[in-house]
Design an enzyme around this catalytic site. Structure first.
Site, short mmCIF file in Angstrom:
data_model
loop_
_atom_site.label_atom_id
_atom_site.label_comp_id
_atom_site.label_asym_id
_atom_site.label_seq_id
_atom_site.Cartn_x
_atom_site.Cartn_y
_atom_site.Cartn_z
N LYS A 11 -3.89 -22.34 12.26
CA LYS A 11 -2.81 -23.19 11.76
C LYS A 11 -1.75 -23.45 12.84
CE LYS A 11 -3.45 -21.74 6.93
NZ LYS A 11 -2.75 -21.28 5.70
N TYR A 51 -6.78 -29.42 0.77
CA TYR A 51 -6.07 -28.60 -0.21
C TYR A 51 -6.00 -29.27 -1.59
CZ TYR A 51 -4.45 -25.24 3.36
OH TYR A 51 -4.38 -24.26 4.32
N ASN A 114 1.08 -18.34 7.56
CA ASN A 114 0.10 -17.24 7.57
C ASN A 114 -1.08 -17.45 8.54
OD1 ASN A 114 -1.22 -19.10 6.00
ND2 ASN A 114 -1.60 -17.73 4.28
N HIS A 117 -6.61 -20.22 8.35
CA HIS A 117 -7.32 -20.48 7.09
C HIS A 117 -8.77 -20.04 7.18
CE1 HIS A 117 -8.97 -22.66 3.63
NE2 HIS A 117 -9.95 -23.02 4.44
N GLU A 128 -15.60 -27.79 3.03
CA GLU A 128 -14.64 -27.88 4.13
C GLU A 128 -15.31 -28.21 5.47
OE1 GLU A 128 -12.52 -24.14 3.68
OE2 GLU A 128 -11.69 -24.78 1.75
#
Ligand code: UDP
Length: 151
Positions: A11, A51, A114, A117, A128
């Site tokens: 990320k 998402y 965080n 992913h 994905e």
């Protein structure tokens, strides 16, 4: 199944903080095989598809802003049980609940920062991978280390 594949995405916070190499290294050292990788800024359109299950939730707009705020490193990794194992290696969604030794537990504090992913099931991995990578972008190759990793 040694041919199982998952989708991981480093990320924007991890890119900014210089953790790209460290994160890739953990999966490489474990013995997993890199199949595809790119460095890019994700569009809102792509992120909304990625998402889709979270569209409309309270945290969604912030998540979109976070994930589009800078470059990301989407990747496909392959190996035995890689979907479940990489989720373990990442730690819990909330870094405060992640064990030390996990990627999130070692490098992050807040849920909205965080670090990385990872797909959470066979179905989401397939969805994905297809969303982020064309067939041509996935590289078929044989790792010479394979017989030293798998008995
Ligand atoms: N997220 C957040 N607040 C929440 C829930 C999720 O900021 O209350 C963010 C967090 O970055 C998380 C992502 O949205 O990684 C997707 O959430 P999901 O529940 O799918 O967790 P993941 O599969 O990434 O662990």
């Amino acid at each position: 199944m040694a041919g199982e594949r998952t989708f991981l995405c480093i990320k924007p916070d991890a890119v900014q903080r210089g953790y790209v190499g460290e994160i890739i290294s953990r999966f490489e050292k474990r013995g997993y095989k890199l199949v595809a990788m790119k460095f890019m800024k994700a569009s809102d359109e792509l992120l909304k598809k990625h998402y889709a299950e979270h569209v409309g939730k309270g945290f969604f707009e912030k998540l979109l802003k976070y994930m589009s705020s800078g470059p990301v490193v989407p990747m496909v990794w392959e190996g035995k049980d890689v979907i479940a194992q990489s989720r373990k290696m990442l730690g819990a969604t909330n870094p405060l609940k992640s064990e030390p030794g996990t990627i999130r537990g070692d490098f992050s504090i807040d849920m909205g920062r965080n670090i990385c992913h990872g797909s959470d099931s066979t179905q989401s991995a397939e969805r994905e991978i297809n969303l982020w990578f064309s067939e041509k972008e996935r590289v078929e190759w044989k790792s010479m280390a394979e017989s030293w990793i798998y008995e």
